[in-house]
Design a protein around this motif. Structure first.
Motif, PDB file in Angstrom:
ATOM      1  N   SER A   7      90.171  91.331  31.730  1.00 10.31           N
ATOM      2  CA  SER A   7      91.637  91.480  32.211  1.00 10.31           C
ATOM      3  C   SER A   7      91.607  93.025  32.337  1.00 10.31           C
ATOM      4  CB  SER A   7      92.345  90.806  31.169  1.00 10.31           C
ATOM      5  OG  SER A   7      93.698  91.011  31.538  1.00 10.31           O
ATOM      6  N   GLN A   8      92.381  93.440  33.298  1.00 11.03           N
ATOM      7  CA  GLN A   8      92.845  94.899  33.312  1.00 11.03           C
ATOM      8  C   GLN A   8      94.510  94.999  33.554  1.00 11.03           C
ATOM      9  OE1 GLN A   8      90.922  96.192  36.785  1.00 11.03           O
ATOM     10  NE2 GLN A   8      89.042  96.252  35.857  1.00 11.03           N
ATOM     11  N   ARG A  14      97.419  95.950  42.255  1.00 11.50           N
ATOM     12  CA  ARG A  14      97.026  97.319  41.655  1.00 11.50           C
ATOM     13  C   ARG A  14      95.352  97.298  41.346  1.00 11.50           C
ATOM     14  NH1 ARG A  14      98.564 102.583  41.488  1.00 11.50           N
ATOM     15  NH2 ARG A  14      96.611 103.476  40.640  1.00 11.50           N
ATOM     16  N   ARG A  15      94.899  95.931  40.750  1.00 13.22           N
ATOM     17  CA  ARG A  15      93.847  95.762  40.349  1.00 13.22           C
ATOM     18  C   ARG A  15      92.855  95.626  41.445  1.00 13.22           C
ATOM     19  NH1 ARG A  15      95.589  91.092  36.648  1.00 13.22           N
ATOM     20  NH2 ARG A  15      95.866  92.103  34.838  1.00 13.22           N
ATOM     21  N   ASP A  18      92.437  99.289  42.276  1.00 14.02           N
ATOM     22  CA  ASP A  18      91.442 100.185  40.943  1.00 14.02           C
ATOM     23  C   ASP A  18      89.978  99.766  41.274  1.00 14.02           C
ATOM     24  OD1 ASP A  18      93.775 101.244  40.163  1.00 14.02           O
ATOM     25  OD2 ASP A  18      94.219  99.829  38.436  1.00 14.02           O
ATOM     26  N   ASP A 128      88.782  89.299  37.452  1.00 16.04           N
ATOM     27  CA  ASP A 128      89.080  90.887  37.651  1.00 16.04           C
ATOM     28  C   ASP A 128      90.532  90.974  38.304  1.00 16.04           C
ATOM     29  OD1 ASP A 128      86.875  91.125  36.068  1.00 16.04           O
ATOM     30  OD2 ASP A 128      85.682  91.892  37.672  1.00 16.04           O
ATOM     31  N   VAL A 129      90.802  89.998  39.297  1.00 16.82           N
ATOM     32  CA  VAL A 129      92.030  90.726  40.028  1.00 16.82           C
ATOM     33  C   VAL A 129      93.161  89.975  39.370  1.00 16.82           C
ATOM     34  CG1 VAL A 129      93.069  89.990  42.311  1.00 16.82           C
ATOM     35  CG2 VAL A 129      90.606  90.653  42.112  1.00 16.82           C
ATOM     36  N   GLY A 131      93.370  88.769  36.043  1.00 20.62           N
ATOM     37  CA  GLY A 131      93.209  88.711  34.663  1.00 20.62           C
ATOM     38  C   GLY A 131      92.612  87.568  34.019  1.00 20.62           C
TER      39      GLY A 131
END
Length: 162
Positions: A7-8, A14-15, A18, A128-129, A131
């Motif tokens: 999770s980012q 935004r992910r 990034d 990853d996209v 979370g």
């Protein structure tokens, strides 16, 4: 492919930035169907294939013509196609509130048993996209063949904000 970052912070859009991921052109149907259907807050996808420019990127079965790494790349391409179709339908991936279900069908020879690792390419991308808190349940099935001779097909359902 996507790294194991989990999770980012930030939105799905935004992910993507990034992570340096650029979505492909939205896939178009290869037959008499539509790519997405929304009913209420659920978005259903037609079986997504590893199609690039309206042609299969990979053809063959894992364990015979293709290895696990080719299978992972095929799954990743199919998952990118899911994201592209979702963005086209929703306008923004930020409207995805949960990845409800991920089904991964993998065409294999009878002695290929690494289906879960191959399927992880889609699970990792979605994690990853969107979370880790939006991670889905998953079903992975090895089968004899798929449309157009492709090695993988994804069956996906997203929950979306109305």
């Amino acid at each position: 492919m996507v790294s194991n970052k989990g999770s980012q912070p930030g939105s799905a859009e935004r992910r993507l930035q990034d992570l340096g991921i650029q979505l492909p052109a939205t896939p178009t149907p290869l037959g008499s169907y539509v790519e997405t259907v929304q009913t209420g807050n659920l978005l259903f996808f037609s079986g997504m294939l590893p199609i690039v420019n309206h042609k299969p990127k990979f053809v063959g079965r894992l364990g015979k013509e293709l290895d696990a790494e080719a299978g992972r790349e095929a799954v990743y391409i199919a998952a990118l196609n899911v994201l592209a179709a979702a963005k086209e339908h929703l306008g923004s991936l930020d409207r995805v509130t949960h990845v409800i279900r991920l089904g991964v069908f993998i065409a294999t020879s009878g002695d290929f048993f690494d289906q879960p690792r191959v399927a992880d390419a889609a699970s990792d991308l979605f994690r990853d996209v969107f979370g880790i808190e939006k991670t889905s349940v998953r079903q992975v099935i090895g089968i004899a063949s798929l449309p157009l001779g492709v090695p993988v097909e994804l069956d996906v359902i997203f929950e979306v904000a109305e």
